[in-house]
Design an enzyme around this catalytic site. Structure first.
Site, short mmCIF file in Angstrom:
data_model
loop_
_atom_site.label_atom_id
_atom_site.label_comp_id
_atom_site.label_asym_id
_atom_site.label_seq_id
_atom_site.Cartn_x
_atom_site.Cartn_y
_atom_site.Cartn_z
N ARG A 51 19.40 31.71 -1.17
CA ARG A 51 17.70 32.29 -1.31
C ARG A 51 17.83 33.57 -0.32
O ARG A 51 18.50 33.50 0.57
CB ARG A 51 17.18 31.13 -1.16
CG ARG A 51 17.29 29.86 -0.22
CD ARG A 51 17.30 30.07 1.14
NE ARG A 51 16.26 30.76 1.75
CZ ARG A 51 16.22 31.47 2.69
NH1 ARG A 51 17.26 31.62 3.72
NH2 ARG A 51 14.82 32.14 2.94
N ALA A 53 15.40 37.04 -0.12
CA ALA A 53 15.45 38.45 -0.99
C ALA A 53 17.02 39.15 -1.12
O ALA A 53 17.37 39.14 -2.16
CB ALA A 53 14.31 39.10 -0.81
N ASP A 244 9.73 39.78 0.16
CA ASP A 244 10.25 39.62 -1.19
C ASP A 244 10.11 40.91 -1.89
O ASP A 244 10.92 41.27 -2.75
CB ASP A 244 10.09 38.16 -1.84
CG ASP A 244 10.77 37.14 -1.15
OD1 ASP A 244 10.04 36.72 0.06
OD2 ASP A 244 11.73 36.71 -1.34
#
Ligand code: MRU
Length: 353
Positions: A51, A53, A244
């Site tokens: 996980r 971005a 993100d």
């Protein structure tokens, strides 16, 4: 276990497969999951084994190569059609972080522009995934150094608050927000990190705290609702978070809770920095209202381990990200320098110094 977070690489190409640090098991267990197939990579991204971005961008790039490897045809057209299906599967995993779409787009472009045989295209795809991996590591180191230059000059040793995990684990290595922290630590400019716990998945308490411990960086974990109080008490000199997806006007999607931190920072006159690579900026979106926000399972809110926290009969809303308006952001730190959100277009051009 590593002796320095500098050496934490969440995505490693190894023995013709991809080794992912299983981030769902940290900090209690440091273990790897071996990924051989594109559908397993899609699942690993969706379930957040990997996980953050930039890290999911790198993982998806390797996922594209794994998918390419599975396609059994020597016909170029048929190969590209099947590769589009792999891309579609990987794109469907998480909607908010644009690095995922950026990396998949770069892999597809590589495939379309490669003129050789299917076997040669596959080889070029592997090389491109490895390049995305290496470039992200270099980019994060540049963000760290650019961020260090942008931090307040006083006091000499800063206490920096961060949210979620934007560290080595969330990138190819080194980190974005935590890259700035790491560079500050190495230059003697850091007193301590305050890590927001980051409900509901606790990336701050579990991952950021773990990374800081690996590197010997003093870290204080607080629950999310303590941040404003800490600011009011003068404990925080700067806030640095990751991103993100950043729209062209500087509006920034990051882990849920980032927006309220930005509001609290403004109320206390504390600089609020976003650290992110250019691959996180989506210049196609004019503002943050166009950024898709992922909604995740309600279990993340109502269940911890085996324990159910809430009575039956209630409803849940679990957005994984929020959008911080550009006007609350002091500067966006990229590999090309730190920019006021209104000057973000300039980030595409490398700055000198
Ligand atoms: O849901 P996650 O853990 O993938 O969310 C991660 C974040 O919000 C990070 O702050 C962001 O991706 C930046 S990572 C350098």
């Amino acid at each position: 276990m590593t002796s320095s977070t500098n050496q934490v690489y969440p995505v490693i190409w190894h023995n013709n497969s991809v080794s992912l640090i299983d981030q769902t098991r940290l900090p209690n267990e440091y273990s790897f999951v071996e990924i051989h197939r594109s559908d397993d990579m899609a699942l690993a991204i969706k379930t957040m084994i990997v996980r953050g971005a930039p890290a999911i961008g790198v993982a998806a790039a390797y996922g594209m190569y794994l998918g390419a490897r599975e396609i059994e045809t020597s016909d170029r057209r048929e190969f590209l059609d099947n590769l589009e299906k792999v891309a579609e599967l990987l794109r469907s995993t998480r909607p908010t972080a644009v690095n995922l779409f950026w990396a998949i787009g770069r892999m597809m472009k590589t495939a379309y522009e490669s003129l050789g045989t299917v076997a040669e295209i596959k080889q070029t795809l592997l090389q491109t995934a490895q390049a995305i991996n290496t470039e992200d590591l270099q980019t994060c180191q540049a963000i760290g150094d650019r961020g260090l230059a942008a931090l307040p000059k006083t006091p000499e040793k800063l206490t920096i608050l961060t949210h979620c995990n934007a560290g080595a684990l969330a990138t190819a290595g080194y980190g974005t927000a935590l890259g700035v922290v790491r560079s500050a630590w190495r230059e003697g400019r850091l007193m301590r990190v305050f890590a927001d716990e980051t409900r509901p998945r606790l990336q701050g308490a579990k991952l950021t705290a773990w990374e800081c411990v690996q590197e010997g960086i003093p870290v204080t974990v607080i629950t999310d609702n303590m941040a404003a109080h800490c600011m009011q008490r003068g404990l925080i000199h700067a806030v640095v978070v990751g991103a993100d997806r950043i729209a062209a006007n500087g509006d920034t999607a990051n882990k849920i809770g980032t927006y309220s931190l930005a509001i609290a920072s403004l109320a206390h006159n504390i600089p609020f920095f976003v650290a992110a690579p250019l691959s996180t900026i989506d210049f196609q979106l004019t503002d943050g209202s166009q950024i898709p926000i992922e909604e995740r399972e309600p279990t993340e809110i109502y269940q911890i381990g085996e324990t159910i926290l809430t009575p039956s009969g209630v409803e849940y809303y679990n957005p994984a990200f929020d959008v911080t308006p550009a006007k609350l952001i002091t500067a966006i730190i990229t590999e090309n320098g730190a920019f006021a959100p209104s000057d973000l277009a300039k980030a595409q051009t490398k700055q000198v110094g």
